[in-house]
Scaffold this active site. Structure first.
Site, PDB file in Angstrom:
ATOM      1  CE  LYS A 109      33.484  36.100  36.603  1.00 51.22           C
ATOM      2  NZ  LYS A 109      33.113  37.205  37.752  1.00 51.22           N
TER       3      LYS A 109
HETATM    4  C1  PLP Z   1      32.866  37.935  37.178  1.00 51.49           C
HETATM    5  C2  PLP Z   1      32.217  38.897  38.224  1.00 51.49           C
HETATM    6  C3  PLP Z   1      30.793  39.817  37.786  1.00 51.49           C
HETATM    7  C4  PLP Z   1      29.626  39.481  36.766  1.00 51.49           C
HETATM    8  O1  PLP Z   1      29.400  38.242  36.594  1.00 51.49           O
HETATM    9  P1  PLP Z   1      28.772  37.294  35.380  1.00 51.49           P
HETATM   10  O2  PLP Z   1      28.244  35.826  35.429  1.00 51.49           O
HETATM   11  O3  PLP Z   1      29.299  37.727  34.056  1.00 51.49           O
HETATM   12  O4  PLP Z   1      27.174  38.821  35.026  1.00 51.49           O
HETATM   13  C5  PLP Z   1      30.563  40.446  38.180  1.00 51.49           C
HETATM   14  N1  PLP Z   1      31.017  41.422  39.585  1.00 51.49           N
HETATM   15  C6  PLP Z   1      32.109  40.529  39.896  1.00 51.49           C
HETATM   16  C7  PLP Z   1      32.958  41.083  41.271  1.00 51.49           C
HETATM   17  C8  PLP Z   1      32.561  40.348  39.389  1.00 51.49           C
HETATM   18  O5  PLP Z   1      34.034  38.514  39.056  1.00 51.49           O
END
Ligand code: PLP
Length: 430
Positions: A109
């Site tokens: 993210k």
């Molecule tokens: C947010 C997140 C996901 C999921 O990603 P999406 O874009 O919501 O599908 C997977 N793994 C981790 C570690 C995350 O923080």
């Protein structure tokens, strides 16, 4: 480049980049999509990837945002935002992992958070100071806080449920200072979300203070996630990959994987996208049956993917022209129980001497199940989920030095009762 709501089929309301970014969600409740998919020159992408991630990403960002933002400013933002490595690692024969967790909050993210923070700061330049209001159960808040840290003209208020985020997550949000204002709320994550929503619905407050959100559906968080797909493709080719790769993505809200589909629409070759989910198997079930049945989420060991109504599902449909037969031709889905995820963490450690966080382990399992040839994405650093790993392999992963440093820094945060009035006062005070 204009942006349209995916629900606005006749394209009656167009939005420029700034409006789409500040709104987040389209007024009709839909998700913003670019008016067209700009085409890239893949030869150029591969050449730039030889130089660095930032060089490649700068070209891609200019291809999308170059009409709206000065390319030199985009270049500076990209270099500042993506200042960490993004390695494609071979952990076993024919099994490659694109590690997306080398940013400051140790999860993918950071790509969206850091790009959005800087772009929003730029788009708001010369305007009134802006307050980004966000509620978090842990991970998003830290990525957003880090993404906007020290961005001029922007203050960030992060609401989190007191005592309900991990020690490390709290440390990540509360040790930054400067323009970041964490608030420990006496309540649950749902209460935090409700408080944020109430502020957005408070017309009186909004007439006095400029506030916006940093939702994961925001185009400024969504679009930059397409960049590392191009990168993964180039690294895979460079390492001798033959044909077009299968790309496996551990998924929850489906922002990550749909950004990969955007990369594909822009010209990145791929064979199949493979979505991996935990017990919240809404999309794999949809791929299986053709019917979409959102339901309340269940808690799992891969908790960042505990989503019962994926917020980017409509983007998935839109990218394939709402055509189920096109979707199943290009997308596969698998889902795994907690027991399977924990076993996989052990299997990866025993067979590959590689530590995997639970989300990435879902990627590994899906990669194997699909008999894939390509790579899977690793979305978080294993140390973020030390207790699950301990549970699977019997010991804690060694914490990176940056981790230990953050845990020892002084924490500063405000406290808030579950009260709209208190939040309103706080917003006006900072
Ligand atoms: C947010 C997140 C996901 C999921 O990603 P999406 O874009 O919501 O599908 C997977 N793994 C981790 C570690 C995350 O923080």
């Amino acid at each position: 480049m204009y942006f349209y709501s995916n629900r606005d089929k006749s394209r009656t309301s167009k939005f420029n980049l700034r409006d789409a970014a500040f709104l987040g969600l389209a007024p009709d409740g839909g998700l913003f999509m670019p008016e067209y998919y700009p085409q890239v020159d893949m030869k150029r992408v591969e050449e730039l990837a030889e130089i660095s991630f930032a060089d490649m990403a700068s070209y891609l960002a200019c291809t999308i945002f170059g009409d709206d933002v000065n390319p030199e400013e985009i270049d500076a933002i990209v270099r500042d935002a993506f200042n960490f490595e993004v390695p494609l690692v071979e952990i076993g024969k024919g099994v490659k992992v694109l590690e997306l967790f080398h940013g400051p909050t140790f999860a993918f993210k950071d790509f969206g958070g850091r790009f959005m923070g800087r772009m929003l700061g730029l788009l708001n330049k010369g305007g009134d100071p802006i307050i980004v209001l966000t509620a978090t159960s842990g991970d998003t808040g830290s990525a957003v806080a880090h993404g906007f840290w020290k961005v001029p003209g922007v203050k960030v208020i992060v609401l989190y449920p007191k005592g309900k985020v991990s020690d490390f997550q709290e440390a990540q949000m509360t040790t930054l200072g400067e323009n970041i204002f964490p608030l420990a709320v006496n309540g649950t994550f749902d209460d935090c979300q409700a408080l944020v929503k109430a502020s957005f619905n408070n017309k009186d407050l909004r007439s006095r203070v400029k506030i916006t959100s940093a939702n994961s559906i925001n185009i400024l968080r969504w679009i930059p996630q397409s960049f590392y797909y191009f990168w993964g493709y180039c690294q895979w080719k460079r390492q001798g990959g033959v044909g077009d790769p299968d790309i496996v993505v551990p998924s929850g809200n489906y922002g990550n994987i749909t950004a990969g589909m955007l990369a594909w629409k822009m010209g990145m070759p791929m064979n199949r996208f493979i979505a991996g989910s935990n017990a919240n198997d809404i999309v794999p079930a949809f791929l299986e049956s053709g019917s979409y049945n959102p339901k309340p989420s269940v808690q799992t060991v891969a908790n960042a993917m505990d989503v019962g109504a994926p917020s980017n599902f409509e983007r998935l449909l839109y990218l394939f022209d709402d055509d189920y037969s096109k979707i199943i031709l290009n997308v596969k889905g698998y889902s795994y129980s907690d027991a399977e995820i924990k076993d996989a963490i052990k299997e990866i450690y025993d067979n590959c001497h590689y530590l995997s966080d639970p989300h990435s382990a879902v990627g590994y399992l899906s990669y194997k199940a699909a008999d894939a040839s390509g790579f899977y994405l690793s979305t978080a650093h294993p140390s973020k989920f030390a207790s699950v790993i301990n549970n699977s392999i019997g010991f804690n992963p060694e914490l990176p030095v940056e981790f230990k440093k953050i845990l020892n820094l002084k924490r500063t945060f405000g406290q808030l009762n579950n009260s709209e009035e208190e939040l309103e006062k706080y917003i006006e005070k900072i």
